[in-house]
Enzyme design. Structure first.
Site, mmCIF file in Angstrom:
data_model
loop_
_atom_site.group_PDB
_atom_site.id
_atom_site.type_symbol
_atom_site.label_atom_id
_atom_site.label_comp_id
_atom_site.label_asym_id
_atom_site.label_seq_id
_atom_site.Cartn_x
_atom_site.Cartn_y
_atom_site.Cartn_z
ATOM 1 N N ASN A 182 0.858 -1.177 0.000
ATOM 2 C CA ASN A 182 0.000 0.000 0.000
ATOM 3 C C ASN A 182 0.899 1.233 0.000
ATOM 4 O O ASN A 182 1.443 1.632 1.027
ATOM 5 C CB ASN A 182 -0.911 -0.010 1.225
ATOM 6 C CG ASN A 182 -1.963 -1.093 1.137
ATOM 7 O OD1 ASN A 182 -2.942 -0.959 0.419
ATOM 8 N ND2 ASN A 182 -1.745 -2.191 1.859
ATOM 9 N N GLU A 183 1.059 1.810 -1.167
ATOM 10 C CA GLU A 183 1.954 2.943 -1.353
ATOM 11 C C GLU A 183 1.318 4.226 -0.813
ATOM 12 O O GLU A 183 0.106 4.271 -0.569
ATOM 13 C CB GLU A 183 2.262 3.108 -2.840
ATOM 14 C CG GLU A 183 2.984 1.934 -3.474
ATOM 15 C CD GLU A 183 4.448 1.852 -3.069
ATOM 16 O OE1 GLU A 183 5.004 2.880 -2.624
ATOM 17 O OE2 GLU A 183 5.030 0.757 -3.187
ATOM 18 N N PRO A 184 2.128 5.281 -0.609
ATOM 19 C CA PRO A 184 1.549 6.584 -0.236
ATOM 20 C C PRO A 184 0.414 6.962 -1.173
ATOM 21 O O PRO A 184 0.503 6.816 -2.391
ATOM 22 C CB PRO A 184 2.746 7.527 -0.386
ATOM 23 C CG PRO A 184 3.931 6.667 -0.071
ATOM 24 C CD PRO A 184 3.600 5.318 -0.651
#
Length: 660
Positions: A182-184
């Site tokens: 879950n990336e920024p």
């Protein structure tokens, strides 16, 4: 052989009560800025052991209840220490996984059937080593058709629901504060889905795929809501690289820019950190804001520099009011007045500055970082790759040569993996073009030339270079290093290429440090018997090699530390292009003039293969010489802002003391 001495370097003497207080009252005071329960351990090994015990206790509890224990597990390197301990418990203490169900939190997409991935990695480090039923292991499928991903993700969520939900989520703190993949930008209500990966996440898995380019650009990952849907969530984080993001996740308001900060919304979540990853938390970085302190010279220096930044004043202009208004009244009580503290710290910092990194001959060295005698000194500069010497301490290296010390440079690895095929083929084509003119167009040469050309033309991502190609790339880096050393003035006979065996795997993933590596370094030390050693001290090395090289030198020093000449040898640690030492640790600061900075830049530019096409530049778009200059100028600007002399740039060093 002591193969991990770098982990025992403690620049700070952090009192245990700051991170493991004796009572709940003190803990409450220390953690008043923290929005998530956080456990801090002295080392990653100690932290991983405690997490493994917690996981094992949960499994045993579920077994007594006659229920399955449903785990969501990440495969990042930070979790591997936990898995090693769980495997040990299984093998030596009878811990059974027969009642355990494991969901892999993410998998790369797209993947070929035989390609590496998180599932295979999780099998290697845990699943294949325990007694879990294969039917109780679930993982996202990186090989499915893209049009099937949406339905697959929905089904993955339903499987978790059907089993009563997750009992525990265990993942590592990602390089940008991400959870799983879950990336920024990921939202708190996100569920299992396809996610485009940032370069830092891909870089973390470059070793698994043998190159940065081979790592897929996307992954199927459990969403934030899926991970936080577990009854308990544990996020482990090790090393100073992540420490700025750790502070944002724990002390700043929750934000999708740091997905790990969403743990603030979960009542049964916690971070488990080592001291390095937690170093930016208030209770460790500025403890005077939350408790009374155990003051030593380094902490006082850090506090004063912090106060200067808060007030915008140089040291000698700080007042009693500044101290009182910013939580530092303890120092006034200890020293009697702001002036007494100010002058002490000003003098301490002033004494770190020297234009004579090898010591100034025939001078009073009472307050100098280095001794005046012997002069000239025999000096060895250890460089992990064939450019770290000039990138990190090129100005100091030039000073040592110009001040007539006998300077040796030892390149610990070949650095051949960092030479691009295009750079190498430039030389191959040149050799092919001049072979006839210079009469070396033998059948053997022409066959080898054709073989190399054909291999590069047909090379696929993940293919390992042939020995001949690796040798050519090694020669390219050696040639560049010799050119840079010649430009600086290091004698040709004083340039040493150690080619430590741990590095020579042909892939990003390196071997383990062995006694063979140590002995190569030790032989050079015993041959030269230096009075001064410089070594890369990148404790948060972005790609691992620097730390192994540091361990090789420290292991060699440990073996010979009782020899008489070694007792009189000073060891200085420098840092690379990524960061500088914190000012409270700096013990020698070498000023660099504008002309010397230009010469340093030129020496870095001699490493042509490491310019625009270098594979390890990462997210930072600046080239190595630009990073080095910006870092050196920033250090000088900091000294100037504190009221000290104004220099164009400064290179900084910390002394290493062999363990006794």
């Amino acid at each position: 052989m002591k193969a991990n001495l770098s982990s025992q370097i403690k620049l700070d003497r952090t009192p245990k009560r700051y991170y493991r207080p004796d009572n709940a009252f003190e803990l409450t005071a220390l953690t008043r800025f923290e929005k998530v329960f956080t456990e801090i351990y002295e080392s990653s090994e100690e932290g991983a052991l405690q997490v493994a015990r917690e996981v094992a206790d949960l499994m045993r509890t579920r077994e007594k209840e006659g229920r399955f224990c449903v785990l969501a597990l990440g495969s990042g390197a930070g979790t591997h220490g936990v898995y090693r301990e769980l495997v040990r418990m299984h093998q030596n203490e009878g811990l059974s996984f027969s009642n355990t169900i494991i969901f892999n939190v993410s998998e790369f997409f797209p993947l070929e059937a035989d390609a590496p991935g998180t599932s295979k990695l999780l099998h290697e480090v845990l699943i294949d080593l325990i007694d879990i039923d294969p039917q109780n292991v679930y993982t996202p499928d990186g090989t499915i058709a893209k049009e099937s991903i949406f339905d697959f993700c929905k089904d993955y969520e339903k499987k978790i629901e059907k089993l009563g939900g997750l009992d525990l989520t265990l993942v590592e703190f990602g390089p940008s504060g991400n959870l799983a993949f879950n990336e920024p930008g990921s939202q708190i209500n996100s569920s299992t889905r396809l996610m485009l990966l940032g370069s830092e996440s891909r870089h973390n898995f470059a070793k698994l795929f043998h190159s940065n380019e081979a790592v897929p650009h996307s992954a199927i990952t459990m969403g934030i809501s899926t991970l936080l849907g577990a009854k308990k969530v544990i996020v482990v984080g090790w090393g100073e690289t992540i420490s700025p993001y750790v502070r944002q996740a724990i002390e700043a308001p929750a934000s999708d820019t740091v997905p790990a900060s969403f743990l603030q919304s979960h009542k049964e979540s916690k971070f488990v950190l080592d001291l390095s990853s937690a170093e930016h938390l208030t209770r460790l970085s500025t403890p005077w804001l939350v408790t009374s302190c155990e003051w030593d010279d380094k902490l006082i220096r850090r506090a004063i520099v912090w106060l200067c930044r808060i007030t915008g004043k140089p040291i000698l202009k700080l007042t009693n009011k500044d101290y009182n208004d910013n939580g530092l009244s303890e120092l006034l009580a200890l020293f009697g007045s702001a002036y007494n503290v100010n002058i002490k710290i000003f003098n301490d910092l002033q004494h770190t500055i020297t234009g004579w990194p090898g010591g100034k001959p025939n001078a009073d060295d009472t307050f100098r970082p280095e001794r005046a005698k012997p002069y000239p000194k025999k000096v060895i500069v250890f460089s992990p790759h064939p450019d770290d010497d000039v990138i990190s301490m090129g100005g100091t290296l030039k000073r040592l040569v110009d001040q007539h010390h006998d300077v040796h440079v030892a390149y610990e690895t070949s650095g051949n993996i960092a030479v691009g095929d295009e750079d190498m083929m430039r030389y191959v084509m040149l050799m092919g073009g001049i072979a006839k003119d210079f009469c070396f167009d033998t059948p053997e040469f022409m066959a080898k030339h054709a073989e190399i050309t054909k291999f590069v033309k047909e090379k696929k991502d993940g293919d390992i270079d042939t020995p001949d190609i690796r040798h050519l790339k090694t020669l390219i880096r050696q040639g560049e290093a010799r050119t840079a050393c010649n430009y600086i003035g290091v004698k040709p006979e004083n340039v040493h290429f150690l080619n430590l065996p741990f590095y020579e795997t042909g892939t990003i993933k390196k071997g383990d440090l062995t006694e063979v590596d140590r002995d190569i370094v030790k032989d050079l030390l015993e041959k030269i018997k230096p009075d001064q050693i410089f070594v890369a001290g990148d404790l948060a090395d972005p790609h691992g090699t620097h730390r192994v090289c540091l361990d090789a030198v420290l292991a060699a020093i440990d073996d010979i530390k009782d020899e008489e000449w070694m007792k009189n040898c000073r060891i200085w640690m420098y840092r690379g292009a990524w960061a500088e030492w914190e000012i409270d640790h700096i013990e020698m600061a070498v000023p660099i003039s504008p002309e010397e900075l230009r010469q340093k830049r030129n020496s870095i530019l001699k490493h042509q293969s490491q310019m625009e096409s270098a594979p390890f530049l990462g997210d930072d778009e600046r080239l190595f010489w630009q990073r080095a200059e910006d870092r050196n100028k920033a250090t000088a600007d900091l000294y100037t802002s504190l009221g000290l002399a104004s220099y164009e740039a400064i290179e900084a060093f910390v002394e290493y003391h062999p363990l006794r």
